[in-house]
Design a protein around this motif. Structure first.
Motif: not given
Length: 333
Positions: A219-220, A216, A224
């Motif tokens: 995705t993180i 992930n 952000i």
């Protein structure tokens, strides 16, 4: 759906293997270049000086100053029309450039060379020069036909000059239809060709550079970036411009230094690179099909790199503080 849409937009002109959109973009750019007397070359120095603020004294005059009276205006009653707008010339330029440096100028060029070979570089440069005239026209129109709200908010771009400009020519319905189509497609292009491509490239580079192996991780990073960009965008064009005028010069400096470093460390291959660019740009051995392939690839990537004809740059430039539309057209060069 994506394949169907690509086939619709990038369909070939009847009887040729050249996409119709290439005829429109390059043909239009060539027409503008000739019609305006090679404005992209003759007034390039004027564009630089405008960005530097050399002509601000002419652009920002006040009532009661007889030395700055312009045309047939009555002295003492001159309205400072340049007060309409939200950002400076440089801020407008930085906002427009922020979406092209990197995504189009780095990744786009690399893709063009990978697909079309070194010869595509020549056609990218040529198309980029012609595209400067297109940027001049669309950004001039953006300022000329913009709307200014009671609170000073500026509304401009192709959807406004298509509506107003064609209405003046007696094509009101056509102008409104084209304006709606552009606005709809611009939103889709912003999500896909702009935000999705930019964020994906950034996430991929961060993941590979720092060895982020988590499933992930991208995705993180995306979340952000979404939050940071959202905070800026919600503040409107003024906040966007205040950020880009600080970030874009730094980004451009890093881009130039990186290019210089790559050239210096590979100085022995520079002459070979130029030789391959010119030899493969007009390679008779490849035949007409090969020549068209290189030409089309170069033109496609150049159009994506400088946004000439896409219309999105005109939206940013329309918010400039000026009373001379053509001055912002020159800045957009």
């Amino acid at each position: 759906v994506a394949n169907w849409w690509e086939g619709l937009i990038l369909h070939n002109f009847p009887g040729t293997e050249i996409p119709t959109i290439i005829f429109l973009l390059v043909g239009g750019a060539l027409f503008f270049t000739v019609y305006f007397g090679f404005v992209n070359v003759r007034h390039f120095s004027t564009a630089i000086n405008t960005v530097r603020g050399k002509f601000d004294s002419v652009d920002h005059h006040s009532a009661g100053n007889p030395d700055l009276a312009i045309s047939d205006d009555v002295k003492g009653t001159i309205k400072d029309e340049s007060e309409e707008g939200e950002v400076s010339h440089f801020q407008a330029l930085a906002t427009a450039v922020s979406g092209t440096v990197g995504n189009g100028n780095i990744a786009g060029v690399a893709l063009a060379i990978a697909v079309g070979g070194p010869g595509a570089t020549f056609w990218m440069i040529l198309c980029g020069l012609l595209g400067m005239s297109t940027k001049f026209v669309e950004c001039t129109l953006g300022v000329k036909y913009r709307d200014v709200g009671e609170d000073g908010t500026v509304y401009g771009g192709p959807m406004y000059y298509l509506t107003k400009g064609l209405q003046e020519k007696g094509f009101a319905r056509l102008g409104k239809a084209l304006a709606v189509i552009f606005a709809f497609l611009c939103i889709g292009a912003s999500f896909g060709g702009g935000n999705a491509a930019q964020s994906n490239q950034a996430a991929m580079q961060l993941v590979e550079s720092f060895g982020m192996t988590g499933g992930n991780a991208r995705t993180i990073i995306g979340v952000i970036m979404m939050i940071v960009v959202g905070v800026i965008i919600i503040g409107g064009i003024k906040r966007i411009a205040s950020v880009t005028e600080k970030v874009v010069p730094l980004m451009a400096l890093m881009y130039i230094l990186a290019c210089i470093y790559i050239i210096v460390t590979n100085i022995g291959f520079v002459d070979d690179a130029f030789g391959m660019i010119f030899s493969q740009a007009f390679n008779p051995q490849a035949g007409l099909g090969g020549l068209l392939g290189v030409l089309i690839t170069g033109f496609r990537r150049a159009a994506f790199s400088n946004e000439a004809g896409a219309g999105s740059a005109s939206i940013a430039h329309s918010a400039v503080k000026t009373k001379y539309p053509a001055s912002e057209g020159l800045v957009a060069l």
